[in-house]
Design an enzyme around this catalytic site. Structure first.
Site, mmCIF file in Angstrom:
data_model
loop_
_atom_site.group_PDB
_atom_site.id
_atom_site.type_symbol
_atom_site.label_atom_id
_atom_site.label_comp_id
_atom_site.label_asym_id
_atom_site.label_seq_id
_atom_site.Cartn_x
_atom_site.Cartn_y
_atom_site.Cartn_z
ATOM 1 N N GLU A 173 80.206 57.404 68.408
ATOM 2 C CA GLU A 173 81.069 57.340 67.186
ATOM 3 C C GLU A 173 80.468 57.956 65.954
ATOM 4 O OE1 GLU A 173 83.052 53.505 67.081
ATOM 5 O OE2 GLU A 173 84.132 53.896 68.943
ATOM 6 N N GLU A 292 85.530 54.811 75.837
ATOM 7 C CA GLU A 292 85.971 53.299 75.141
ATOM 8 C C GLU A 292 87.257 53.020 75.359
ATOM 9 O OE1 GLU A 292 84.054 51.623 71.873
ATOM 10 O OE2 GLU A 292 81.978 52.822 72.345
#
Ligand code: AHR
Length: 502
Positions: A173, A292
């Site tokens: 991320e 995710e």
């Protein structure tokens, strides 16, 4: 009651299913590792300190590849801290989750645990506070069989043979301002490209995942993917997607439209990746690693966030321990259907996460382990999904969504293999039962309905808890029949089901 018609035809094949789509994710976070999978004092703990009851549940869940060790954690992690004699490993502050990391579980112990649960390792490297050199060190340590100082160290630590890790994530991320070492798409893209090139020089057999956006609502979504892929297109195999959903303002119907968002997310990333391919005049196709995904009551976590004093850095605190109810499991099942509907481009996915932390499996220290509601759609889909995904166009009613307009009540996907056909189907309507009429005549006369599983509760907020760990489960669909090649079954409002025909 809405009559819902569909036809399953093997000619509507989407793609073969990469089993890595049934992956999971284990992060050093809260009680995931410590007091979750690893609890040396527990009555079921084996000689390595791993809970056998948790191992059994992870096996039952049917998880293929497991992404490790983070998540936000990886962006401050020094992998060397987690290898070597345990009594010499450093205690470190984990800035991502404000905790103390004892490093009693590291690469070797985690691989030992994976051997017990029967899953493969996917490793993420730290591109937050570290860079190319440390990623290469880890790759050499993990994958090289040539005699070097690093590989001698690995052998001395108990693994003479390489770990042979196939899939590697280039950070986590990196578009998120909360990420340690967060940077803009150009800077990250250049770093990821340099690191990927070096890693391939060392081990050309690996597959690499570059960071996409940490959510479709990120302000840089789309431009992030384009810029990052402009730098890394030739160096990587996958781009990642992350998405979490939750019910907001008590609007269950809107929450039940979450899979529409996931679908749009996937299609936008595919279009962006293919745009970069077009500009580069390349036939290469970048695949998606949806590494995710889950339901996560993130807003609750933000509201309830504990403020620690300056010297309070707890070991394995209770963090992100969401309790999932039946409604969550229905949305979750729909997200899995959506991943399979995109099996041609989503070639890997990781349910985030596995134990205690936004997880299908919960544990109590010194106590039981139990299945959350979301356990059932995952374990059943993983077990029943065949080799190839089949598109199932559905003629059904709709409901109005504030975000997505008219949304179909029923969503479905099928899979086929030599042994038969599996159907995964969700009724998203909060008001209308779905009267299913599914035509399976394309498979001839000989099919029989051999299994059906329904997840539905009259109280959609029913959950499994420490006090009542088996409150919610699945049961066969009452009255489901297959006659003259037509399946007839009624799905109540807010329900998920799986059926197997053989
Ligand atoms: O899964 C929990 C966290 O969500 C992960 O650490 C991070 O990557 C994401 O924001």
């Amino acid at each position: 009651m809405t009559i819902t018609r569909a036809r399953i035809d093997p000619r509507a094949e989407i793609a073969d299913i990469d089993r890595r789509v049934f992956g999971g994710f284990v992060e050093h976070l809260g009680r995931h590792i410590y007091d979750g999978i690893f609890e040396p004092g527990h009555e079921t703990a084996d000689a390595d300190g791993f809970r056998a009851d948790v191992v059994a549940l992870v096996r039952e869940l049917g998880v293929s590849t497991i992404r490790y060790p983070g998540g936000n954690f990886v962006s401050g992690y020094r992998w060397e801290d987690g290898v070597g004699p345990k009594d010499q490993r450093p205690r470190r502050l984990d800035l991502a989750w404000h905790a103390t990391e004892t490093n009693q579980v590291g690469l070797h112990e985690f691989q030992d645990w994976l051997d017990k649960v029967g899953s493969d390792l996917m490793l993420a490297v730290n591109l937050g506070t570290r860079g190319t050199a440390e990623a290469l060190d880890l790759l050499e340590y993990a994958n090289t069989s040539v005699a070097t100082t690093r590989t001698a160290e690995r052998a001395a630590n108990g693994r003479p043979a390489p770990f042979a890790v196939k899939m590697w994530g280039l950070g986590n991320e990196m578009d998120g301002p909360w990420q340690l070492g967060h940077r803009n798409a150009d800077d990250y893209g250049k770093l990821a490209s340099r690191t990927a090139k070096g890693m391939r020089q060392l081990d050309p057999s690996i597959e690499l995942v570059v960071c996409g956006s940490s959510g479709r609502s990120m302000p840089t979504f789309g431009s992030w993917e384009r810029t990052v892929l402009e730098h890394t297109f030739d160096d990587v195999d996958f781009i990642s997607c992350h998405a979490y959903y939750q019910e907001r303002d008590g609007d269950a119907q809107e929450f039940l439209a979450s899979a529409v968002d996931m679908s749009k997310f996937i299609e936008s990333v595919v279009e962006t990746a293919d745009h970069v391919a077009a500009v580069k005049k390349s036939d290469k196709r970048i695949m998606l690693s949806f590494d995710e995904w889950n339901v996560w009551y993130l807003s609750k976590w933000d509201e309830q966030a504990v403020t620690y004093g300056p010297d309070e850095w707890p070991v394995a605190p209770r963090q992100l321990e969401d309790q999932y109810h039946a409604l969550d499991a229905v949305v979750f099942g729909d997200l899995l259907i959506t991943l399979l509907q995109h099996a041609d481009r989503v070639r890997s996915a990781s349910l985030a996460q596995l134990v205690n932390v936004i997880a299908p499996i919960m544990t109590e220290p010194g106590g039981i382990a139990w299945r959350q509601t979301t356990f059932f759609p995952f374990s059943i889909t993983s077990r029943l999904a065949g080799e190839r995904a089949i598109r199932v166009p559905v003629d059904t009613g709709t409901f109005a969504s504030a975000q997505f307009g008219e949304v179909p009540n029923v969503n479905a996907v099928a899979t086929v293999d030599d042994g038969g056909v599996s159907l995964f189907v969700v009724n998203r309507s909060t008001t209308d039962a779905a009267d299913l009429r599914i035509d399976l005549s394309a498979f001839g006369e000989d099919l029989a309905l051999v299994e059906s599983h329904l997840l539905h509760e009259d109280d959609p907020y029913a959950a499994n808890t420490l006090a009542d760990p088996e409150r919610v489960g699945v049961r066969p669909i009452d009255g489901a029949t297959l006659e003259a090649s037509t399946l007839t079954a009624v799905l109540p409002p807010v329900s998920w089901a799986a059926l197997r025909f053989a």
